[in-house]
Design an enzyme around this catalytic site. Structure first.
Site, PDB file in Angstrom:
ATOM      1  N   SER A 153       0.828  -1.201   0.000  1.00  0.00           N
ATOM      2  CA  SER A 153       0.000   0.000   0.000  1.00  0.00           C
ATOM      3  C   SER A 153       0.866   1.256   0.000  1.00  0.00           C
ATOM      4  O   SER A 153       1.771   1.399   0.807  1.00  0.00           O
ATOM      5  CB  SER A 153      -0.888  -0.033   1.248  1.00  0.00           C
ATOM      6  N   LYS A 154       0.549   2.138  -0.946  1.00  0.00           N
ATOM      7  CA  LYS A 154       1.293   3.398  -1.074  1.00  0.00           C
ATOM      8  C   LYS A 154       1.260   4.166   0.238  1.00  0.00           C
ATOM      9  O   LYS A 154       2.179   4.862   0.610  1.00  0.00           O
ATOM     10  CB  LYS A 154       0.623   4.272  -2.134  1.00  0.00           C
ATOM     11  N   ARG A 155       0.119   4.042   0.913  1.00  0.00           N
ATOM     12  CA  ARG A 155      -0.096   4.818   2.122  1.00  0.00           C
ATOM     13  C   ARG A 155       0.634   4.218   3.330  1.00  0.00           C
ATOM     14  O   ARG A 155       1.261   4.921   4.103  1.00  0.00           O
ATOM     15  CB  ARG A 155      -1.601   4.886   2.396  1.00  0.00           C
TER      16      ARG A 155
END
Ligand code: GLU
Length: 549
Positions: free
Chosen positions: A295-297
């Site tokens: 996940s990028k986040r």
């Protein structure tokens, strides 16, 4: 009564609809037997993601290992999502990882004869292909506004049918041409949609290079192929570009599998042969025992920039990604001494289907292995380049004396089993700190971790003897013999067996004696080979460290 020709001319005036002129402009490539043309085609919407680097690597490797062509194409038809400068950034990151396109978009100008390699500059090409479909009755002008589409969706939800523009819901599919002409002339906004002849109950199959045969529901959606802004959607651009650029294998993320039926329809309706497809698995991560997408986040390692910041060698990251790609790669790296990743025979068949798993420990393992095989001034330059951006204090140390720094980091690298104590450049500063007297003073000020079973007097006396008679020559055996002689004279046991049999008869064993020296000289109980450390520091500095105060 207007003809199809009139309508096509009205919406796309002056555009040549002949496919022949496109084929002339983009002639069939002359490729040697087996050569594959692949491409990496990111949308310039941000930094390079780890999954995209993985995708790019696979496409690159396939082209390289078959003597083919690897293309870099900028897919910027979604102008709202385009981020200024992202194209340069993405390419720059690829280049730093040594993934150099043979053809494609470069900031200084296109390279290759199949450009432009930036989709927003290919509008006329797409329009020709769209006009061709309009004339063939395989595409039509559609006036549905976003509000109309929302209403259609509502009606579909109410009657619990699939959402989308198809069948009876494809409102403008059969508009009389007069009405089309009138509304276009009146300035109503329009798009061009593909007139799908697919049957929702039918099946479309294709052979995926990784997954084998895939059967999917046939496409019956009249997808938009040309948007209001005069640019195509991804689906249409993919078909046109990959045909005209001569792509032979489309390797892309598995999220595109459901769209493949419409792509195959479009290829067929254009009269073009579809490329082969390889839908790559998404990169996953284990999170408290559960697999989930990177996940990028949440995950810094989802962004390639993280590896750059931490100073992972690009080569190491690629080696690691290759180990995710093919299960037999790791074994190959063990069997193949001094391997070069480009000699590995990648194959789609050996790709795991249940999601490639990203594991930082494994990355660190591969990085250590790769870094252990690098040495000399070439490595120093690479570290300095990294430090110039990410670590001014390390750069300052290197610049004080690059050759000295090189000796410090290359200890034990000449051995068959070289040292593997750092995985990335950002680990290095801490591991070489004790080689710098100012840093060593700070380490010493915090208190050195001598084994508490030895009292200060003993340590001091031992060190005094070492200063007097330790061998400081090049020969490691001579040095070690001198240490043994001193330690033995002070009551340490030379043979561990004897020590174990009667520990109280001795001050300690040779491991204890060496441990005291190690702590005094390096500030730590663990260090690289002590004799090499002593040779680098030199007699004077070692003797200074062998004084307790
Ligand atoms: N621009 C598309 C993406 O970034 C490319 C997919 C493809 O490789 O065809 O997902």
């Amino acid at each position: 009564m207007p003809t199809l020709n009139d309508i096509a001319e009205l919406v796309l005036p002056g555009i040549d609809p002949s496919l022949e002129h496109l084929e002339e402009r983009f002639p069939k490539r002359e490729l040697k037997q087996g050569a594959e043309v692949t491409r990496f085609a990111p949308s310039p919407t941000g930094f390079l993601h780890t999954g995209s680097l993985f995708t790019a690597l696979i496409a690159y490797v396939i082209a390289k290992q078959t003597g083919g062509v690897f293309i870099f194409r900028v897919e910027d038809t979604d102008t709202k999502r385009t981020i200024e400068g992202s194209d340069r950034q993405l390419l720059g990151q690829l280049l730093r990882f040594g993934i150099v396109p043979d053809e494609g978009w470069f900031p200084e100008g296109d390279k290759g004869a199949y450009g432009p390699y930036r989709q927003s500059l290919r509008a006329d090409i797409y329009k020709s292909a769209v006009k061709h479909l309009l004339l063939e009755g395989k595409a039509y002008v559609d006036f549905a506004t976003p509000e109309d589409l929302a209403k259609i969706k509502e009606a579909q939800e109410a009657s619990k049918v699939l959402p989308g523009y198809y069948g009876i819901y494809a409102r403008d599919r059969n508009l009389p041409l007069e009405e089309v002409e009138r509304r276009v002339k009146a300035g109503e906004p329009w798009v061009i949609r593909y007139k799908s002849m697919g049957d929702h109950n039918g099946k479309t199959g294709f052979d995926d290079l990784i997954r084998g045969h895939i059967e999917l529901q046939d496409n019956d959606m009249d997808i938009v192929i040309l948007k209001r802004d005069g640019l195509p959607t991804y689906h249409f651009a993919h078909v046109v570009d990959d045909h005209l650029m001569g792509t032979t294998i489309v390797s892309r993320g598995e999220e595109w599998i459901p769209s493949t039926p419409v792509h195959l329809q479009l290829f067929a309706d254009m009269g073009w042969k579809a490329p082969r497809y390889a839908h790559l698995p998404v990169i996953m991560k284990l999170d408290h025992g559960n697999k989930r997408k990177l996940s990028k986040r949440k995950d810094p390692e989802a962004s390639v920039g993280y590896f750059e910041e931490m100073g992972y060698m690009p080569k190491a990251v690629l080696v690691y990604l290759m180990s995710i790609a093919n299960s037999n790669f790791e074994e190959w790296t063990i069997e193949t001494k001094d391997y070069d990743i480009s000699h590995f025979g990648f194959s789609f068949e050996k790709m795991s289907l249940d999601g490639a798993l990203f594991d930082m420990d494994k990355l660190n393992y591969f990085s250590r292995e790769v870094l252990a095989r690098e040495k000399g001034m070439g490595l120093v330059r690479e570290i300095a380049d990294w430090a110039a951006v990410h670590s001014p204090s390390l750069l300052a140390k290197i610049n004080r004396d690059p050759a000295y720094f090189s000796r410090c980091i290359d200890i034990e690298k000449d051995r068959p089993n070289p040292r593997k104590d750092y995985a990335k450049y950002s680990d290095i500063e801490a591991s070489v700190a004790f080689f710098y007297d100012d840093e060593f003073a700070k380490i010493k000020a915090k208190g050195l971790p001598y084994d508490p079973k030895f009292d200060k007097e003993l340590i001091s006396a031992f060190f005094g003897k070492c200063r007097e008679s330790m061998d400081f020559g090049e020969d490691e055996n001579a040095w070690w013999n001198s240490v043994k002689a001193i330690a033995s004279a002070m009551g340490f046991a030379i043979a561990n067996k004897e020590y174990k049999a009667n520990p109280s008869a001795y001050k300690g064993n040779m491991a204890d004696a060496a441990g005291l020296l190690r702590v005094a000289i390096t500030g730590s109980k663990n260090s690289p080979n002590l004799h090499e450390v002593i040779s680098i520091l030199g007699k004077e500095r070692v003797c200074a460290r062998l004084c307790l105060d």
